[in-house]
Design an enzyme around this catalytic site. Structure first.
Site, short mmCIF file in Angstrom:
data_model
loop_
_atom_site.label_atom_id
_atom_site.label_comp_id
_atom_site.label_asym_id
_atom_site.label_seq_id
_atom_site.Cartn_x
_atom_site.Cartn_y
_atom_site.Cartn_z
N ASP A 146 0.85 -1.19 0.00
CA ASP A 146 0.00 0.00 0.00
C ASP A 146 0.88 1.24 0.00
OD1 ASP A 146 -2.32 1.42 -0.12
OD2 ASP A 146 -2.94 1.05 1.94
N GLY A 147 0.35 2.31 -0.53
CA GLY A 147 1.02 3.60 -0.51
C GLY A 147 0.05 4.65 -0.03
N GLU A 187 2.06 4.03 -4.33
CA GLU A 187 1.45 2.73 -4.63
C GLU A 187 2.38 1.89 -5.51
OE1 GLU A 187 -1.14 1.56 -3.30
OE2 GLU A 187 -2.68 3.09 -2.96
N ASP A 211 -4.65 -2.15 -3.31
CA ASP A 211 -5.94 -1.51 -3.58
C ASP A 211 -5.82 -0.48 -4.70
OD1 ASP A 211 -4.70 0.67 -2.39
OD2 ASP A 211 -5.78 0.51 -0.50
N HIS A 265 -9.52 0.02 2.81
CA HIS A 265 -10.26 0.42 4.01
C HIS A 265 -11.59 -0.31 4.13
CE1 HIS A 265 -7.23 3.51 4.37
NE2 HIS A 265 -7.52 3.94 3.17
N ASP A 275 -1.49 -0.46 4.93
CA ASP A 275 -1.81 0.97 5.02
C ASP A 275 -1.20 1.58 6.28
OD1 ASP A 275 -3.56 3.40 4.33
OD2 ASP A 275 -4.25 2.90 6.34
#
Length: 287
Positions: A146-147, A187, A211, A265, A275
């Site tokens: 994740d970024g 990301e 994501d 999320h 995250d």
């Protein structure tokens, strides 16, 4: 309709046996748009059975059954193609996911950053980790990336990357993104970091959850056209994130990677942990 009534009946039975917060936890709906069996399920275990090791699975958690079924039924076009579905997913990412200000297409309508630094691969040797510490999907190792970027698109933006291999795993990492601070760069380089770590452990088969549909589409689809056109978009402009995707494209060579999209999320532990690591990384000073 039979399936809809069945789920509703199970929720009603669960409600009889619980109250307050515990009841609300039971009444969650896991919608599988693309998997072994599309439908709505009441538990994550049921949902996971349909999406684990299924290429490009699409699934999401909802608070109401109506929303869940709407998600499932919006999957297919009359001809069975998924082009419009991917377009809707990309558009929803712009509106709702990670404060994006850069486009989720091929960079059209934007100007190129003249000094877009990319993350260089680390020259420091990484510790050897026992293969037993990884999670597997078949013969492939599972990793979440994740970024994040606070104040994305502004002068004081701070971006970080997170890579999550499992609870307490020694390769879990959250670091500050060097160079231009944007969410999309974060990301991409989160995926780069995971692949770099995998190669250092002699792992060549990955199931990589992210994501970011931008990253997935970029490396699995758009990059082929960009290389043929000299890294220019259909409008003739130089591709934004050119150096970033060039770095990712170089890393994926010789790797067997299954790119999996997971809604951000939405309560999925791996994504939430990646995250968290990314947000920790964003707080670190920039090199």
């Amino acid at each position: 309709m039979t399936r809809l009534l069945g789920v509703a009946h199970r929720v009603a039975l669960a409600a009889v046996r619980c109250s307050g917060r515990s009841c609300r936890r039971l009444a969650m709906f896991y919608a599988v748009r693309r998997g072994r069996k599309a439908g709505v399920f009441l538990t994550w275990d049921e949902c996971r059975a349909q999406v684990d090791r299924f290429p490009a699975a699409r699934f999401k958690k909802f608070a109401t059954e109506e929303e869940a079924w709407a998600f499932v039924r919006s999957s297919a076009n009359p001809d069975g193609s998924e082009g419009q579905e991917n377009k809707r997913v990309q558009e929803s990412q712009v509106k709702a996911n990670k404060r994006l200000h850069e486009p989720l297409d091929e960079g059209e309508g934007e100007t190129t950053e003249p000094c877009a630094k990319y993350m260089k691969q680390s020259t420091e040797p990484l510790p050897s980790v026992s293969k037993d510490t990884f999670s597997y999907m078949g013969h492939s190792v599972v990793v979440y990336t994740d970024g994040c970027c606070s104040s994305n698109g502004r002068r004081r933006a701070r971006a970080g990357i997170g890579v999550y291999w499992g609870p307490g795993h020694p390769l879990n990492v959250g670091i500050r993104l060097p160079g231009r601070q944007t969410n999309q760069r974060a990301e991409i380089h989160a995926a780069c970091k995971a692949i770099e770590q995998a190669k250092a452990q002699n792992i060549n088969k990955l199931v990589l959850y992210t994501d970011s549909m931008f990253t997935i589409n970029g490396i699995t689809n758009w990059v082929h056209g960009w290389k043929k056109s000299g890294w220019r978009t259909s409008t003739g402009k130089e591709v934004i994130n050119k150096e970033d995707f060039m770095a990712l494209d170089k890393l994926v060579q010789g790797m067997d990677i299954q790119w999996m999209h997971v809604p951000g999320h939405s309560g999925f532990t791996g994504n939430e942990e990646a995250d968290r690591l990314a947000r920790q990384g964003a707080q670190q000073p920039q090199d």
